[in-house]
Every structure is written in structure tokens, then in C-alpha cells.
Design an enzyme around this catalytic site. Structure first.
Site, mmCIF file in Angstrom:
data_model
loop_
_atom_site.group_PDB
_atom_site.id
_atom_site.type_symbol
_atom_site.label_atom_id
_atom_site.label_comp_id
_atom_site.label_asym_id
_atom_site.label_seq_id
_atom_site.Cartn_x
_atom_site.Cartn_y
_atom_site.Cartn_z
ATOM 1 N N GLU A 428 0.833 -1.195 0.000
ATOM 2 C CA GLU A 428 0.000 0.000 0.000
ATOM 3 C C GLU A 428 0.878 1.260 0.000
ATOM 4 O O GLU A 428 1.777 1.406 0.816
ATOM 5 C CB GLU A 428 -0.867 -0.057 1.260
ATOM 6 N N ASP A 501 -0.414 -1.277 6.091
ATOM 7 C CA ASP A 501 -0.185 -0.729 7.426
ATOM 8 C C ASP A 501 -1.046 -1.454 8.455
ATOM 9 O O ASP A 501 -2.132 -1.915 8.138
ATOM 10 C CB ASP A 501 -0.558 0.765 7.463
ATOM 11 N N ASP A 503 -2.985 -0.409 10.546
ATOM 12 C CA ASP A 503 -4.015 0.485 11.090
ATOM 13 C C ASP A 503 -5.320 0.243 10.341
ATOM 14 O O ASP A 503 -5.406 -0.624 9.480
ATOM 15 C CB ASP A 503 -3.567 1.953 10.988
ATOM 16 N N ASP A 505 -7.041 1.878 8.095
ATOM 17 C CA ASP A 505 -7.020 2.020 6.637
ATOM 18 C C ASP A 505 -6.333 0.835 5.974
ATOM 19 O O ASP A 505 -6.784 0.328 4.947
ATOM 20 C CB ASP A 505 -6.287 3.309 6.240
#
Ligand code: TSJ
Length: 637
Positions: A428, A501, A503, A505
Site C-alpha cells: 500500500e 499498514d 491500522d 485504513d
């Protein structure tokens, strides 16, 4: 000489086992398995008898109860099982039903015996596999009772009292000597099927009750509209293309045909078919007849009303988009075929279903022209999408070396050309992509950076997914093609690693990618090619000791190693914060990294899960990812 051989063969090899001993010796032969499926099968074997009584028009209410100790009770308000003495055996009919293999049907005039279907092995098999079983019959103003233990009669049929009503009740305890794995029933499994039986048999009330715990749970199902309400239930919450449910309830040559269908505005279809209440997973002649009629009637109406433009065509495939349908037939002599014996084989059924449904559809379209037009418009959308998707697919196929150059700019390929040794990292964002490109082992690791959010493929058709650049580069990189052209042997990497990541998102992108694979390239998941990388959450340092922690627990453990000192802790907010060496060390080095293989339990669950994944609800989707990707618990998706 020949004859001798046969005699020998007979005597030596064909062991004729008689009575219920045979069932206890080889239970698998009678109920398939002694695992949980077999255990639940006992319940259906009994319930089917009550369903038959209801279909014959005598029982209105069937109650299944799980009692303490996983004892099952099944009660109906039918005529009560016959108790008279059989002239030949000198035994009560009731006793015969429970002690003679396959004796069930003999007393039955009802030609649609559901229990004669797929597994129908009769009440005697349940009796044989029960530690004990008690039956109570209310009939002729009296109550009759008999008890068995492991199939053996404990007492003659006795008159145990008077009764003002009629009915049958069977209570049994599955034998733990037979069901060694477990004798605990799942309320969910029983409830699901009871509800389905209520949908499939309109007007019968079915109750399921769990009395095992302090808090008693009960569900009552009664559907006057039968499978019409099944369709309504499956379409619940979806936007409808045709508000009226199309319904067919007919009988020809002693075969009952009941069909309900309705279109919603999604792109997937749910078509469930049943024969004698048995779910025919593999389809068969009733589904074929259904499809024939549906395609024929839609095409006829479209042509007759000039709704097709030049070059437009509606196919079998186009009429399925957004379709929810239940096909339920009752057949006196069903032939089940296929791998799992869940495919209806009776050839006469095809034309009968096609004819029954055809009449209803033609009439429905004639009487509801607006609905007909809406359905045809929906089919035309599908048809255009199909044509566009084919063009788009052709465009994504790698035809010449020039095409390779097109995406070479994004993909940093590996040098190795052996797919079994090659890995594709889908990363990403550009900055993480940059670190990954510098940090990788370029001999066998390829990097594909994806920009921004990947399109949510749950909600879009193939053709729109294919107009998304990120998706196109992904398909090109993997090399298998997509849809009808998908060819697993062309996969350029046998490890495809999603690296996002840690997180919210990142998780979202991960879910979208998994959904993409799930929907368009499920074989990659089935083959175990898809992985999720687990990057660390923290870098902790005390003096020269550096440690990466993949969870809060790991970080705490590290801190405890140095009670005297306060470690320097860095929280990684994204992969982009790591330098190439760190990314290699923590997430890409085969010796140190943690990859989680994504797997689907099996194709069937996958299909159902897909429906769930398609839905508007985010929560079930998150749960799916959590359960199936076996994520670390520290990831808060
Ligand atoms: F067989 C069984 F033990 F599995 C079982 C059968 C279990 C339960 C809970 C119910 C039944 C059952 C059987 N319910 N209703 C009937 N009906 C008959 O067996 C029956 C009654 C009367 C006549 C008749 O011709 O008078 C015929 C039948 C088949």
C-alpha cells in the site's frame, strides 16, 4: 467349476448382517458419519416422519426439544403411529417400526415420503444408535408406550393411559458409545433446518426449543406463504427490481412443483433447489427446467414487445443476475446422483418444471407489464455488462512484450522466473512501495505498489473492476487472467503477500484485496497462494538491544526484561516509516517475517461467505477476515 467359485465367494465374502446389530457395527454405513453431522442426522431422521404425517394432512404442529443431557424429544399432533399387531410377525406395528431396518414405509400411504429420500434410513437406525429411546403414541383415546435400549425392546407396547388427542412422541438419547466425538447438539444447526423445513412446508408449525440451560430458548416457525416467504427472507433489506414475488404451485404426473422467485438490484444470485425437502446442492433436472423456462419466457416477452435493440441478446447467464429463487419439488421416486448424491436425476422432471413455471411466468408478465419491463431491463444491463466485461478481459490479457512494458513501471518484478520460488508483495502506498523495492531480495521478490484505496469490488461488476488501474495492474502482475479465462497454471507467483499498514485504513485495503481475490480469483486462495504480512507495531530499544514487537503483549514482555530502564519505544504508524533495512528485517525476510496464509474452509462456505461479504454490513465482513486470516489479535479491524 464356475459355480463352485461363486459358492465359495458367497460364503466367504458376503456377510449378511441382520437386525440392528449391523447398524451398531457399522454406523457410518447408515448415517454417513458418527461425527456431529451424523448426530444431528438422528434428529432429522425422526422429524422427517412427522413432516410426512403433516404432508399427508394430519399433523399441524411439530415440536423438537433439546432436553438436559442432550436428550432429544420430537412430538407431533398427527394420527399417532399404528400400534396394531402385525398378523405375520405377531408384533406391534410400532415395535416393528423401531426394530426392523427400513420398516418405516410399509405403513405409509403417502407417496412423498421425505424420509424415503436422501438418507432416509428409518427410525430403527436412530433406535439402534440410541442409548435409550422411548415412544409414546396417543390414539384411539389411549396412550401407548414402549422403551428400547441400544435397539433392544425393554417392554411390550403397553397402554400407559388415556388421551383425548392423537399424536406421536419420540424421546431418545444418542449413544455416546457410538458418537464418541460428541453428543452435544448445536441449537443453531437444528434451528436453521427447522426454519427451512417451515419455509418448505407451508402451513406446518414447527417449534424448536433448547431446555438444556437455565434460560430456555425457543423459536416457533410457521409460514402460510411457504417458499414465498423464504424468498422474502432472503431478499430482506435488498432493493427489489420486481416487488411481486412470482409464484408457481402446480402438480403434474404426481410430481409437485413449487417455485418462488424475485429480482433484487444486486449482481449475484441465490438459487436454492429442493427435492422432497432435501437441498439438492448440485442442482439437477428441476433446476434445468427452471432455467429453461425463465430464459425462454424472458426472451419471448422481450422479443414480443420489441424491448431488445439490434445485436442485443439475453442469455441464460443474464437472467440470473439479482435473482433469488426457491425451487421445491416433491417426487414419489427421486433419483439422486452426483458426487454428494445431491443432484436430481429424474429426466421427466425437466419438462414438467419448465412447463409449470413457463405458464406462470407468461401469465405474470402479461398481467404485470411494468414488472416484466423492469426485469428485462435488469437482464439487459447484465447482458451489456457481460459483453463489456469480455472486451475488458481481452484487453487485460498480456498479448505482446509491449504490454509488459505498460505495467513494468509499477511492478518491480523479480529476476527469478520460477513461480514456485517467486513472491509478489502487494504494498500500500508509494513510500512503503519504495522501501520495499529497496529492501527486497530482488532475485525472488517482486513489489507491486498500489496507490490509494482499491476499488470496493463487492459492489461493482467485473467490467468496472477492470476499468480500475490498480486492479488491472494486479491482474497483469499475477498473470492468471480472470473470470472464464482464469488459469491457475499461469500464476507467476505462488506466494502473493498483502502488505499493508497495521491500522484501520491498512486493514480496509487488505479486506478489499481479499474480497477481490475471493470474488474473481478464488482458486488462488484455495491453492494457498494468498498471504497477509504482519508488520511490527513497535520498535523498542534499550541501549544497543533492538527489538520489534508485533503486539502490545510482546512490547510489555520486552519492557519486563529491563525493569531498571525505560526502553525507547517507537510506534510504527505505517510501513512508510520503516527504512528499507527495517522493512526487510521485520516483514520481508523469510527467516524472520510472519506471514499468515489466507484459507477458505471449503468452496461451499466460501459461497455463503461471499454473500455476507457482498452485503452492506461491515461487521460480518470484518469478522470473516479475522476468522479466516487468523490475524494477530492486536490488529483492530
Ligand atoms: F417413526 C418415528 F418414530 F420416527 C416417528 C414417527 C417419530 C415421530 C415423532 C412421529 C412419527 C409419526 C408417524 N408421526 N405420525 C406418524 N404417522 C403414522 O405412522 C401413521 C399413522 C396412521 C396411519 C393410518 O393409516 O392410519 C398411517 C401412518 C403412517
Amino acid at each position: 467349476m464356475e459355480e463352485k467359485k461363486y459358492e465359495h465367494y458367497d460364503a466367504q465374502n458376503i456377510q449378511i448382517l441382520e437386525g440392528l446389530e449391523a447398524v451398531r457395527k457399522r454406523p457410518g454405513m447408515y448415517i454417513g458419519t458418527t461425527g456431529p453431522a451424523g448426530l444431528h442426522h438422528l434428529v432429522w431422521e425422526i422429524v422427517d416422519n412427522s413432516i410426512d404425517e403433516a404432508l399427508a394432512g394430519f399433523a399441524k404442529h411439530i415440536e423438537v426439544e433439546i432436553l438436559k443431557d442432550n436428550i432429544i424429544s420430537v412430538t407431533d399432533d398427527g394420527r399417532g403411529m399404528p400400534v396394531d399387531i402385525h398378523p405375520k410377525t405377531g408384533r406391534s406395528a410400532l415395535e416393528t417400526i423401531f426394530t426392523v431396518l427400513h420398516a418405516g414405509g410399509k405403513f405409509d400411504g403417502n407417496s412423498y415420503k421425505v424420509s424415503g429420500g436422501l438418507h432416509g434410513v428409518g427410525a430403527s437406525v436412530v433406535n439402534a444408535l440410541s442409548e435409550w429411546l422411548e415412544v409414546t403414541v396417543s390414539r384411539n383415546g389411549k396412550q401407548y408406550y414402549q422403551r428400547y435400549e441400544r435397539g433392544k425392546v425393554m417392554c411390550d407396547v403397553t397402554e400407559s393411559g388415556v388421551s383425548e388427542h392423537t399424536g406421536s412422541r419420540v424421546v431418545f438419547k444418542a449413544d455416546p458409545l457410538m458418537f464418541v466425538e460428541t453428543t452435544t447438539y448445536s441449537y443453531e444447526i437444528l434451528r436453521d433446518r427447522i426454519q427451512q423445513l417451515a419455509f418448505l412446508n407451508k402451513g406446518i408449525k414447527l417449534t424448536i426449543k433448547d431446555s438444556r440451560n437455565e434460560e430456555v430458548v425457543e423459536n416457533v416457525y410457521y409460514y402460510e406463504g411457504g417458499i414465498r416467504q423464504y424468498v422474502e427472507y432472503l431478499n430482506n433489506g435488498k432493493k427489489l427490481v420486481s416487488p411481486k414475488i412470482i409464484y408457481c404451485d402446480d402438480e403434474k404426473d404426481n410430481i409437485q412443483v413449487e417455485i418462488a422467485l424475485q429480482y433484487n438490484d444486486t449482481y449475484s444470485s441465490l438459487i436454492y433447489s429442493f427435492t422432497n425437502n432435501i437441498h439438492t446442492h448440485e442442482g439437477g433436472t428441476h433446476e434445468e427446467g427452471f432455467r429453461l423456462a425463465l430464459t425462454r419466457c424472458i426472451k419471448n416477452y422481450a422479443n414480443a414487445n420489441n424491448l431488445l435493440k439490434k445485436d442485443e441478446e439475453i442469455t441464460n447467464e443474464d437472467v440470473r443476475e439479482g435473482l433469488v429463487a426457491i425451487i421445491s419439488i416433491k417426487h414419489p421416486n427421486p433419483q439422486f446422483e452426483g458426487q454428494t448424491k445431491t443432484k436430481l436425476g429424474n429426466t421427466e422432471v425437466r419438462a414438467i418444471v419448465s412447463q409449470c413455471l413457463g405458464e406462470v411466468l407468461d401469465r405474470h408478465f402479461l398481467e404485470n407489464p411494468n414488472e416484466a419491463k423492469a426485469i428485462i431491463e435488469k437482464c439487459l444491463l447484465a447482458s451489456r455488462a457481460r459483453v463489456a466485461a469480455r472486451r475488458a478481459r481481452e484487453a487485460t490479457r498480456r498479448k505482446s512484450p509491449l504490454d509488459n512494458l505498460l505495467f513494468a513501471s509499477k511492478l518491480a518484478d523479480c529476476r527469478c522466473k520460477d513461480p514456485s520460488k517467486s513472491e509478489l508483495y502487494i504494498v500500500e502506498g508509494d513510500s512503503a512501495g519504495g522501501s520495499a523495492k529497496s529492501g527486497r531480495e530482488s532475485e525472488y521478490q517482486a513489489i507491486l505498489p498500489l496507490r490509494g484505496k482499491v476499488l470496493n469490488v463487492q459492489k461493482v461488476r467485473l467490467e468496472r473492476a477492470l476499468s480500475n488501474n490498480e486492479i488491472v495492474s494486479l491482474i497483469q502482475a499475477i498473470g492468471t487472467g480472470i473470470g472464464e479465462e482464469f488459469d491457475i497454471s499461469k500464476a507467476r507467483y505462488h506466494k502473493i503477500v498483502i502488505m499493508t499498514d497495521a491500522d484501520v485504513d491498512g486493514e480496509h485495503i487488505c479486506i478489499l484485496l481479499l474480497t477481490f481475490f475471493f470474488r474473481f480469483m478464488p482458486e488462488l486462495i484455495e491453492k494457498g497462494y494468498i498471504y497477509v504480512a504482519k508488520p511490527p507495531l513497535y520498535k523498542a530499544q534499550v541501549g544497543k538491544v533492538v527489538r520489534y514487537a508485533y503486539s502490545d503483549e510482546e512490547l510489555e514482555a520486552f519492557k519486563k526484561e529491563f525493569p531498571e530502564r525505560k526502553p525507547d519505544v517507537q510506534r510504527y504508524k505505517g510501513l512508510g516509516e520503516m527504512d528499507p533495512e527495517q522493512l526487510w528485517e521485520t516483514t520481508m525476510d523469510p527467516a524472520l517475517r510472519t506471514l499468515v496464509q489466507v484459507h477458505l474452509q471449503d468452496a461451499m462456505i466460501a459461497g455463503q461467505t461471499f454473500e455476507m461479504l457482498m452485503g452492506e454490513d461491515v461487521d460480518p465482513r470484518k469478522n470473516f477476515i479475522q476468522e479466516n486470516a487468523h490475524y494477530a489479535n492486536n490488529l483492530d479491524i
